[in-house]
Write an enzyme that holds these catalytic residues in place. Structure first.
Site, PDB file in Angstrom:
ATOM      1  N   LYS A  71       0.787  -1.316   0.072  1.00 63.47           N
ATOM      2  CA  LYS A  71      -0.031  -0.057  -0.002  1.00 63.47           C
ATOM      3  C   LYS A  71       0.956   1.351   0.102  1.00 63.47           C
ATOM      4  O   LYS A  71       0.355   2.248  -0.573  1.00 63.47           O
ATOM      5  CB  LYS A  71      -0.885  -0.037   1.223  1.00 63.47           C
ATOM      6  CG  LYS A  71      -1.957  -1.036   1.173  1.00 63.47           C
ATOM      7  CD  LYS A  71      -2.999  -1.024   2.444  1.00 63.47           C
ATOM      8  CE  LYS A  71      -4.011  -1.910   2.404  1.00 63.47           C
ATOM      9  NZ  LYS A  71      -4.798  -1.714   3.640  1.00 63.47           N
ATOM     10  N   ASP A 107     -10.081   2.715   3.127  1.00 60.89           N
ATOM     11  CA  ASP A 107     -10.208   1.807   4.080  1.00 60.89           C
ATOM     12  C   ASP A 107     -10.980   2.591   5.110  1.00 60.89           C
ATOM     13  O   ASP A 107     -11.781   2.115   5.630  1.00 60.89           O
ATOM     14  CB  ASP A 107      -8.820   1.605   4.678  1.00 60.89           C
ATOM     15  CG  ASP A 107      -8.041   0.543   3.826  1.00 60.89           C
ATOM     16  OD1 ASP A 107      -8.848  -0.416   3.409  1.00 60.89           O
ATOM     17  OD2 ASP A 107      -6.762   0.432   3.793  1.00 60.89           O
TER      18      ASP A 107
END
Length: 279
Positions: A71, A107
């Site tokens: 990420k 997220d």
């Protein structure tokens, strides 16, 4: 599923990636809406990320999710990132438009969506977050943007909690407490969130004395396997509202789906296939 020359390809970059439930969830979403697309896992080691990104563009893969440990590493390869990905220094969703790569981080907003789905109002609430890693950062950032009154970050290593709090203080009221000292302050919070991996194993220790949980609290554990951790079991026995991490998984994926397709994701279809997969 009928694959043709027009079938678009999406996927997920991770290392490892065999455990990912995203292929189940996203494939079911494509099928439910009649979208001619497939979603496949790509196991990409960090040292091969540059080649994978070039392959993504060369093969015109339309979009990918990105999971650990990539990420943060993928950011330098992206042509543009949204404000959340910029703040996080991490992207979990990439969209390919004519060879230009656009990065997003869904997220934290996915987490807030999961609370809203459960009827939880976050505005003006006081929140205790356990853990100070990437998930804690994403969740705290999204909660502050959504109007949470105050966040306290609890961590065993207080320096790590303080470092995260310093990054968030420009957005809202954020403080820290040592995880060893939270028993005496828990009753001051409306929402308690565990962002650590403690609870995934049956023999994991308690994070704190769970008997201090109050019935008026909302207790969230972002773990979804097991479906009900020790923390959630005790919280439920105390009369607290409990939520596991399945909703966050679904809604961060639903936001990615909309980024790619422009369509609202079929959330209930995604939930059903995930529940079946977890069985």
């Amino acid at each position: 599923m009928r694959i043709t020359g027009k079938t678009e390809v999406y996927g997920i970059f991770g290392f490892p990636v065999k455990h990912s439930l995203s292929p189940l969830m996203q494939t079911a979403a494509f099928r439910a809406l009649g979208i001619d697309a497939v979603y496949v896992p790509f196991e990409v080691s960090p040292e091969n990320l540059d080649k994978a990104v070039e392959g993504l563009k060369a093969m015109n893969i339309k979009g990918v999710n990105v999971t650990v440990p990539l990420k943060e590493r993928i950011i330098p390869y992206l042509d543009s990132i949204d404000k959340t990905a910029e703040f996080m220094g991490a992207a979990n969703t990439v969209k390919n438009i004519d060879g230009k790569l656009y990065g997003y981080n869904t997220d934290g907003d996915g987490f807030v969506d999961s609370l809203i789905e459960e009827g939880i109002e976050v505005r003006d609430r006081k929140v205790l977050i356990i853990g100070a890693g990437g998930s804690a950062k994403a969740i705290a950032y999204a909660l502050l943007k959504s109007g949470v009154n105050r966040i306290v970050i609890a961590n065993r290593t207080i320096e790590k909690a303080e470092s995260l709090a310093d990054k968030l203080k420009g957005i809202g009221d954020v403080n820290t407490v040592s995880l060893l000292n939270i028993n005496s302050v828990i009753d001051k919070f409306d929402i308690l969130i565990n962002t650590t991996s403690v609870g995934m194993e049956e023999d994991d220790p308690f994070l704190f004395d769970y008997n201090h949980i109050k019935s008026y609290m909302v207790v969230v554990d972002i773990i979804y396997k097991p479906f009900e951790t020790k923390l959630l079991k005790v919280a439920k026995s105390k009369g607290a509202k409990t939520i596991n991490g399945l909703g966050m998984l679904i809604h961060q994926g639903a936001r990615a789906f909309k980024i790619w397709t422009g369509k609202e994701a079929p959330v209930e279809v995604m939930r059903k296939v995930l529940l079946e997969g977890l069985k």
